[in-house]
Scaffold this motif. Structure first.
Motif, PDB file in Angstrom:
ATOM      1  N   ALA A 183       2.735   1.570  -3.446  1.00 12.14           N
ATOM      2  CA  ALA A 183       1.811   1.882  -4.538  1.00 12.14           C
ATOM      3  C   ALA A 183       1.269   3.298  -4.420  1.00 12.14           C
ATOM      4  O   ALA A 183       1.153   4.031  -5.409  1.00 12.14           O
ATOM      5  CB  ALA A 183       0.665   0.875  -4.543  1.00 12.14           C
ATOM      6  N   LEU A 184       0.947   3.696  -3.199  1.00 13.17           N
ATOM      7  CA  LEU A 184       0.341   5.007  -3.019  1.00 13.17           C
ATOM      8  C   LEU A 184       1.318   6.123  -3.388  1.00 13.17           C
ATOM      9  O   LEU A 184       0.928   7.134  -3.990  1.00 13.17           O
ATOM     10  CB  LEU A 184      -0.131   5.168  -1.576  1.00 13.17           C
TER      11      LEU A 184
ATOM     12  N   ALA B  16      -8.801   1.924   3.594  1.00 10.72           N
ATOM     13  CA  ALA B  16      -8.165   2.183   2.301  1.00 10.72           C
ATOM     14  C   ALA B  16      -9.117   2.026   1.126  1.00 10.72           C
ATOM     15  O   ALA B  16      -8.797   2.466   0.012  1.00 10.72           O
ATOM     16  CB  ALA B  16      -6.968   1.254   2.125  1.00 10.72           C
TER      17      ALA B  16
ATOM     18  N   GLY C  88       4.771  -3.060  -4.353  1.00 11.52           N
ATOM     19  CA  GLY C  88       3.697  -2.105  -4.589  1.00 11.52           C
ATOM     20  C   GLY C  88       4.080  -1.027  -5.578  1.00 11.52           C
ATOM     21  O   GLY C  88       3.268  -0.644  -6.444  1.00 11.52           O
ATOM     22  N   SER C  89       5.312  -0.527  -5.493  1.00 10.63           N
ATOM     23  CA  SER C  89       5.768   0.494  -6.431  1.00 10.63           C
ATOM     24  C   SER C  89       5.769  -0.028  -7.861  1.00 10.63           C
ATOM     25  O   SER C  89       5.324   0.653  -8.790  1.00 10.63           O
ATOM     26  CB  SER C  89       7.180   0.965  -6.048  1.00 10.63           C
TER      27      SER C  89
ATOM     28  N   ALA D 192      -4.389  -3.983  -2.184  1.00 11.22           N
ATOM     29  CA  ALA D 192      -3.316  -4.429  -1.282  1.00 11.22           C
ATOM     30  C   ALA D 192      -3.755  -4.306   0.171  1.00 11.22           C
ATOM     31  O   ALA D 192      -3.473  -5.182   1.000  1.00 11.22           O
ATOM     32  CB  ALA D 192      -2.054  -3.611  -1.529  1.00 11.22           C
ATOM     33  N   ALA D 193      -4.474  -3.234   0.498  1.00 13.02           N
ATOM     34  CA  ALA D 193      -4.969  -3.067   1.865  1.00 13.02           C
ATOM     35  C   ALA D 193      -5.997  -4.137   2.207  1.00 13.02           C
ATOM     36  O   ALA D 193      -6.001  -4.682   3.322  1.00 13.02           O
ATOM     37  CB  ALA D 193      -5.588  -1.677   2.027  1.00 13.02           C
TER      38      ALA D 193
ATOM     39  N   VAL E  83       0.846  -1.201   0.000  1.00 16.88           N
ATOM     40  CA  VAL E  83       0.000   0.000   0.000  1.00 16.88           C
ATOM     41  C   VAL E  83       0.876   1.244   0.000  1.00 16.88           C
ATOM     42  O   VAL E  83       0.650   2.190  -0.773  1.00 16.88           O
ATOM     43  CB  VAL E  83      -0.943   0.011   1.218  1.00 16.88           C
ATOM     44  N   PHE E  84       1.890   1.259   0.872  1.00 17.27           N
ATOM     45  CA  PHE E  84       2.778   2.424   0.946  1.00 17.27           C
ATOM     46  C   PHE E  84       3.458   2.686  -0.401  1.00 17.27           C
ATOM     47  O   PHE E  84       3.454   3.809  -0.909  1.00 17.27           O
ATOM     48  CB  PHE E  84       3.855   2.218   2.011  1.00 17.27           C
TER      49      PHE E  84
ATOM     50  N   PRO F 194      -3.338   0.146  -4.430  1.00 20.66           N
ATOM     51  CA  PRO F 194      -3.247   0.243  -2.970  1.00 20.66           C
ATOM     52  C   PRO F 194      -4.523  -0.200  -2.258  1.00 20.66           C
ATOM     53  O   PRO F 194      -4.445  -0.757  -1.157  1.00 20.66           O
ATOM     54  CB  PRO F 194      -2.957   1.732  -2.716  1.00 20.66           C
TER      55      PRO F 194
ATOM     56  N   ALA G  85       2.141  -0.534  -9.103  1.00 21.56           N
ATOM     57  CA  ALA G  85       1.473   0.739  -9.346  1.00 21.56           C
ATOM     58  C   ALA G  85       1.976   1.393 -10.630  1.00 21.56           C
ATOM     59  O   ALA G  85       1.181   1.958 -11.403  1.00 21.56           O
ATOM     60  CB  ALA G  85       1.699   1.669  -8.158  1.00 21.56           C
TER      61      ALA G  85
END
Length: 419
Positions: A238-239, A298, A359-360, A382-383, A235-236, A379, A363
């Motif tokens: 991707a966001l 989320a 996540g990065s 993922a959450a 989440v972190f 994200p 995304a």
């Protein structure tokens, strides 16, 4: 809830001898956590113009750090933090500087990857070291929760301060300066922490006649929480990517930093409050509730259609971050022996780090395929996965009764952790 009610327990933490020094040293030493990856991207991209190559080098650094961190933590559990940390910092500084020299001097690109891996591989998991010191110093379980909440807030401050700092240094001065600043800060903070021998956890003597202790990672509780943290980290990661892409699509790229800062601010506020409230239920129940709450909060990201909605949704979603991280740390601390605590905490951080990397990447691919607004699905999903993994792991977590107050005197080992 008055400011005195919130901040009073945190102020009382620092009555513990040496706590101000080791906590602040840990904060300085953790600043490179978000700085080196981004700094490597800015450095390599600035020298080559290739973001693909920059991302690959940064990923190699992050992956080696995630894998090596728990191994060094295991050594520190057996030999002491100070002795091992001093030697690690020497390698960390040398390889970090060598990496910058290799990139700027145009050395063969394979050497960039080698030096990035060596730099990441000699980095200590500072957060786990500081949390282990708090666990050693505090006898009361509720005060340890407050201390862990404080460290979660410190992590948020690091991620608020680090990325803008490295970006400004790299863009306004020169690309190598951002990365080098992270290396210097990490080395100074790490050596400062290493010199504080009076507060480091006591090394537990190894009985040569006893069976070889299992890795703390084989503890079912650690595995479940590391898996949940993997999804939380996704989440972190991707966001960060999606917010930057969305702000760019909206024609206001500068507001990406504002949106991410508000997201972190929500977590910071929730962390401060969670650290002082006395919630009902066992540690397992608290973790499951906060994990599900994180997954639900989320889902607001599905409705993002403007920067105003993004900021509001991000703040609400951010409120759920610190509670799940603090409750997970508290649960791990209650389920492993003191002789394996640093390693166990390092494995949970590894889950977060790997999640950020995954996540990065997901995304970025989603933005290319669907556009930034639709990429908020990454994200959000993922959450939801974090909540699902926590619920699936609940039977394993509930196998052992959580203690209400965990004594510090003597070795505390539940059956699951006693191998």
């Amino acid at each position: 809830m008055s400011p005195r009610t919130v901040f009073g327990p945190y102020a009382r933490l620092f009555a513990v001898p040496g706590s101000v020094a080791f906590s602040f040293a840990g904060w300085v030493a953790r600043l490179p956590l978000p700085m080196l990856g981004l700094g490597a991207v800015l450095l390599v991209a600035g020298e080559t113009g290739s973001y693909g190559l920059a991302g690959a080098v940064s990923g190699a650094l992050a992956l080696s750090s995630a894998i090596a961190g728990p191994q060094w933590a295991r050594v520190m559990d057996r030999r002491g933090q100070g002795v091992v940390l001093q030697r690690l910092i020497a390698g960390y500084f040398a390889f970090g500087v060598a990496f910058v020299v290799a990139v700027t001097a145009g050395a063969p690109r394979w050497s960039w990857f080698v030096l990035a891996v060596l730099c990441g591989g000699t980095g200590a998991n500072i957060g786990s070291l500081v949390r282990a010191r708090w666990a050693e110093a505090l006898a009361d379980a509720e005060r340890r929760q407050t201390a862990f909440a404080l460290e979660a807030v410190v992590d948020e401050v690091v991620f608020v301060v680090g990325p803008p700092l490295v970006t400004l240094l790299a863009t306004l001065i020169a690309p190598p300066v951002g990365f080098l600043t992270g290396i210097v800060l990490g080395s100074v903070g790490g050596l400062w922490l290493a010199r504080q021998r009076a507060t480091e956890p006591t090394v537990q003597p190894v009985d040569p006649s006893a069976p070889v202790r299992r890795w703390a990672a084989l503890n079912a509780t650690v595995l479940v929480i590391a898996a949940v943290y993997l999804a939380v980290g996704a989440v972190f990661g991707a966001l960060d990517v999606v917010v930057v892409g969305f702000a760019d699509e909206e024609g206001a790229p500068a507001l990406a930093g504002v949106a991410l800062a508000v997201y972190s601010a929500g977590s910071l506020i929730a962390g401060l409050v969670y650290g002082v409230v006395r919630l009902p239920g066992t540690l397992t129940t608290r973790f499951l509730v906060t994990a599900v709450g994180f997954g639900l909060a989320a889902q607001l990201l599905w409705g993002v259609g403007s920067l105003v909605v993004l900021v509001a949704s991000g703040f609400v979603a951010g409120l759920a971050i610190a509670p799940v991280l603090v409750s997970g740390t508290s649960l791990v601390e209650s389920r492993v022996p003191r002789s394996a605590l640093t390693e166990a905490l390092a494995w949970t951080t590894t889950g977060l780090t790997l999640g950020v990397t995954v996540g990065s990447a997901l995304a970025g691919a989603a933005i290319d395929a669907w556009g930034a607004e639709e990429a908020f699905a990454v994200p959000a999903l993922a959450a939801a996965m974090a909540a699902v993994v926590a619920l699936l792991g609940a039977p394993l977590l509930r196998r052992h009764r959580d203690p209400v107050v965990v004594p510090v005197v003597g070795e505390r080992v539940e059956p699951e952790a006693a191998g």
